[in-house]
Design a protein around this motif. Structure first.
Motif, PDB file in Angstrom:
ATOM      1  N   MET A  71      21.668  19.715 -22.138  1.00 47.67           N
ATOM      2  CA  MET A  71      22.122  18.636 -21.250  1.00 47.67           C
ATOM      3  C   MET A  71      21.088  17.500 -21.272  1.00 47.67           C
ATOM      4  N   ARG A  72      21.585  16.263 -21.299  1.00 46.01           N
ATOM      5  CA  ARG A  72      20.692  15.103 -21.351  1.00 46.01           C
ATOM      6  C   ARG A  72      20.903  14.220 -20.128  1.00 46.01           C
ATOM      7  N   ASN A  73      19.884  13.428 -19.838  1.00 46.35           N
ATOM      8  CA  ASN A  73      19.826  12.663 -18.595  1.00 46.35           C
ATOM      9  C   ASN A  73      19.564  11.198 -18.899  1.00 46.35           C
ATOM     10  N   LYS A  74      20.451  10.317 -18.422  1.00 48.27           N
ATOM     11  CA  LYS A  74      20.258   8.880 -18.603  1.00 48.27           C
ATOM     12  C   LYS A  74      19.447   8.346 -17.426  1.00 48.27           C
ATOM     13  N   GLN A  75      18.394   7.551 -17.724  1.00 50.32           N
ATOM     14  CA  GLN A  75      17.463   7.090 -16.703  1.00 50.32           C
ATOM     15  C   GLN A  75      17.137   5.610 -16.909  1.00 50.32           C
ATOM     16  N   LEU A  76      16.970   4.889 -15.812  1.00 47.36           N
ATOM     17  CA  LEU A  76      16.432   3.534 -15.868  1.00 47.36           C
ATOM     18  C   LEU A  76      14.942   3.622 -15.571  1.00 47.36           C
ATOM     19  N   VAL A  77      14.120   3.135 -16.484  1.00 45.80           N
ATOM     20  CA  VAL A  77      12.667   3.270 -16.336  1.00 45.80           C
ATOM     21  C   VAL A  77      11.989   1.909 -16.456  1.00 45.80           C
ATOM     22  N   ILE A  78      10.807   1.819 -15.850  1.00 46.56           N
ATOM     23  CA  ILE A  78       9.932   0.679 -16.070  1.00 46.56           C
ATOM     24  C   ILE A  78       9.136   0.964 -17.340  1.00 46.56           C
ATOM     25  N   SER A  79       9.252   0.096 -18.318  1.00 43.74           N
ATOM     26  CA  SER A  79       8.549   0.303 -19.584  1.00 43.74           C
ATOM     27  C   SER A  79       7.337  -0.608 -19.742  1.00 43.74           C
ATOM     28  N   LYS A  80       7.270  -1.639 -18.887  1.00 41.80           N
ATOM     29  CA  LYS A  80       6.098  -2.516 -18.850  1.00 41.80           C
ATOM     30  C   LYS A  80       6.182  -3.355 -17.578  1.00 41.80           C
ATOM     31  N   PHE A  81       5.081  -3.979 -17.199  1.00 37.30           N
ATOM     32  CA  PHE A  81       5.091  -4.848 -16.031  1.00 37.30           C
ATOM     33  C   PHE A  81       5.605  -6.234 -16.417  1.00 37.30           C
ATOM     34  N   SER A  82       6.432  -6.789 -15.529  1.00 37.91           N
ATOM     35  CA  SER A  82       6.990  -8.119 -15.750  1.00 37.91           C
ATOM     36  C   SER A  82       7.561  -8.634 -14.440  1.00 37.91           C
ATOM     37  N   ASP A  83       7.761  -9.955 -14.340  1.00 37.17           N
ATOM     38  CA  ASP A  83       8.414 -10.528 -13.166  1.00 37.17           C
ATOM     39  C   ASP A  83       9.928 -10.387 -13.219  1.00 37.17           C
ATOM     40  N   ASP A  84      10.466  -9.997 -14.363  1.00 40.01           N
ATOM     41  CA  ASP A  84      11.910  -9.923 -14.582  1.00 40.01           C
ATOM     42  C   ASP A  84      12.310  -8.463 -14.804  1.00 40.01           C
ATOM     43  N   ILE A  85      13.230  -7.957 -13.991  1.00 39.32           N
ATOM     44  CA  ILE A  85      13.642  -6.558 -14.108  1.00 39.32           C
ATOM     45  C   ILE A  85      14.238  -6.266 -15.485  1.00 39.32           C
ATOM     46  N   LYS A  86      14.929  -7.232 -16.075  1.00 40.83           N
ATOM     47  CA  LYS A  86      15.523  -7.005 -17.397  1.00 40.83           C
ATOM     48  C   LYS A  86      14.444  -6.837 -18.460  1.00 40.83           C
ATOM     49  N   ASP A  87      13.356  -7.559 -18.290  1.00 38.10           N
ATOM     50  CA  ASP A  87      12.253  -7.470 -19.239  1.00 38.10           C
ATOM     51  C   ASP A  87      11.404  -6.218 -18.981  1.00 38.10           C
ATOM     52  N   ALA A  88      11.284  -5.832 -17.712  1.00 39.59           N
ATOM     53  CA  ALA A  88      10.402  -4.718 -17.342  1.00 39.59           C
ATOM     54  C   ALA A  88      11.026  -3.355 -17.590  1.00 39.59           C
ATOM     55  N   SER A  89      12.355  -3.272 -17.612  1.00 37.48           N
ATOM     56  CA  SER A  89      13.017  -1.975 -17.611  1.00 37.48           C
ATOM     57  C   SER A  89      13.829  -1.732 -18.875  1.00 37.48           C
ATOM     58  N   SER A 110      16.919  11.369 -21.893  1.00 38.40           N
ATOM     59  CA  SER A 110      15.937  12.437 -22.071  1.00 38.40           C
ATOM     60  C   SER A 110      16.591  13.793 -21.856  1.00 38.40           C
ATOM     61  N   PRO A 111      16.093  14.827 -22.517  1.00 37.00           N
ATOM     62  CA  PRO A 111      16.599  16.176 -22.250  1.00 37.00           C
ATOM     63  C   PRO A 111      16.166  16.641 -20.868  1.00 37.00           C
ATOM     64  N   ILE A 112      16.992  17.440 -20.230  1.00 39.38           N
ATOM     65  CA  ILE A 112      16.649  18.003 -18.923  1.00 39.38           C
ATOM     66  C   ILE A 112      15.908  19.317 -19.159  1.00 39.38           C
ATOM     67  N   ARG A 113      14.711  19.404 -18.633  1.00 40.87           N
ATOM     68  CA  ARG A 113      13.888  20.602 -18.850  1.00 40.87           C
ATOM     69  C   ARG A 113      14.423  21.784 -18.046  1.00 40.87           C
ATOM     70  N   MET A 114      13.918  22.952 -18.351  1.00 41.86           N
ATOM     71  CA  MET A 114      14.278  24.158 -17.601  1.00 41.86           C
ATOM     72  C   MET A 114      13.700  24.080 -16.188  1.00 41.86           C
ATOM     73  N   LEU A 115      14.436  24.663 -15.259  1.00 48.75           N
ATOM     74  CA  LEU A 115      13.989  24.657 -13.866  1.00 48.75           C
ATOM     75  C   LEU A 115      12.896  25.687 -13.634  1.00 48.75           C
ATOM     76  N   GLY A 116      11.973  25.327 -12.725  1.00 47.13           N
ATOM     77  CA  GLY A 116      11.044  26.307 -12.208  1.00 47.13           C
ATOM     78  C   GLY A 116      11.737  27.186 -11.186  1.00 47.13           C
ATOM     79  N   ASP A 117      11.065  28.226 -10.769  1.00 41.91           N
ATOM     80  CA  ASP A 117      11.680  29.207  -9.854  1.00 41.91           C
ATOM     81  C   ASP A 117      12.081  28.605  -8.514  1.00 41.91           C
TER      82      ASP A 117
END
Length: 334
Positions: A1-19, A24-31
């Motif tokens: 199973m994979r997970n779609k995420q919005l992330v900050i990839s760099k600092f910027s004044d513009d959300i379109k530029d920053a994100s 990513s794959p979903i890791r196994m759960l802990g207990d």
């Protein structure tokens, strides 16, 4: 199973530029962990903006950084030691750096059960809870006082004005569009509604509420803060719950003038700031109180009617909120 995420990839004044959107794959759960499929996420555009600018001092942003704070969803899997929730349960999640994704993994200690995963319960927790805690602890609102609320039609403001009226207060709600005025009228709790695009805030408060504001509840700052401060009552409390006008500017306004205590010293008044995370031990109390009001039909919860759907729409929702278009809580359906 994979997970779609919005992330900050760099600092910027513009959300379109920053994100950017990543998968990513979903890791196994802990207990003691729970996998939650998000159904609605709340937009906190001003806070997000400070994050992707790199200006939140207590957050160490490491790229790629998932941002967003609040969501509601359903449990799709649990670790072997989890007992408090079951697959299919509805949960509210509130944690910095978690919300803007399709799935999230949380500790069972962070699971907040809710009756159903709807946008209304997302609005109540944490936004409504913030209003409850701010009025109780920071504003110390008392029966029959006069309270003036800026951004009164927003996700926070529309809860605050209702809670204030439950204390038989004289409630003044400030907003900036005809649609927002109509929202406040439908709540039927404001004794005075001020549309700041049609009336001058300072003039109205100077003429109608001079030295009468027991509580000023301000999330705007700048000119709004000044108008509230000028008319604060003896022993009044000016509560800062946000700095919208300052945070959307390139830098904070530089003021040359007397220090604030010159305005409030002889009145015994105070300026106070509210931060939700400083009252963690009372958040369950706030949730229980507001959930009960909502279920009894004693609390109206307003979600903005504009439809935003999917991780891809978060940027548009953020820009919409920053443009001052919202009436009620802005949410994205996942």
């Amino acid at each position: 199973m994979r997970n779609k995420q919005l992330v900050i990839s760099k600092f910027s004044d513009d959300i379109k530029d920053a994100s950017e959107i990543i998968t990513s794959p979903i890791r196994m759960l802990g207990d003691n962990e729970i996998l939650v499929q998000n159904k609605y996420i709340g937009i906190n555009a001003l806070y997000d903006r400070e994050l992707y600018r790199g200006r939140v001092p207590y957050i160490d942003v490491q790229f790629p950084y998932i941002f967003g704070v609040e969501a509601v969803g359903v449990v799709v899997e649990t670790g072997k030691n989890v007992e408090k929730v079951n697959v299919g349960d509805a949960l509210s999640t509130v944690k910095v750096g978690t919300a803007y994704q399709e799935y999230q993994i949380i500790s069972d200690n962070d699971a907040i059960k809710i009756p159903e995963a709807t946008a209304e319960y997302l609005t109540i927790n944490p936004t409504g809870v913030s209003g409850y805690l701010a009025l109780k602890n920071t504003a110390e609102l008392k029966e029959g006082e006069t309270i003036v609320v800026s951004a009164a039609s927003g996700g926070l403001g529309h809860i605050v004005v209702q809670l204030a009226k439950r204390k038989n207060c004289h409630v003044v709600g400030i907003c900036g569009k005809p649609e927002k005025v109509e929202l406040l009228k439908k709540l039927n709790v404001c004794d005075r509604i001020i549309n700041y695009r049609e009336e001058d805030i300072a003039d109205v408060l100077n003429n109608e509420y001079a030295n009468k504001i027991n509580v000023g509840f301000d999330s705007v700052g700048s000119y709004m803060f000044d108008a509230f401060l000028a008319n604060i009552a003896p022993l009044g409390r000016l509560v800062v719950s946000g700095l919208a006008t300052e945070l959307t500017a390139a830098q904070f306004e530089q003021i040359t003038g007397p220090r604030v205590y010159e305005s409030i010293y002889w009145k015994g008044a105070s300026v106070r700031c509210f931060m939700n995370h400083l009252f963690r031990e009372q958040q369950q109390e706030g949730r229980e109180f507001l959930f009960d009001l909502y279920q009894k039909g004693a609390l109206q919860v307003k979600v903005d009617a504009t439809s935003f759907e999917g991780i891809e729409s978060i940027v548009n929702a953020s820009e919409y909120l920053l443009a001052g278009q919202s009436c009620g809580k802005v949410v994205v359906k996942i």
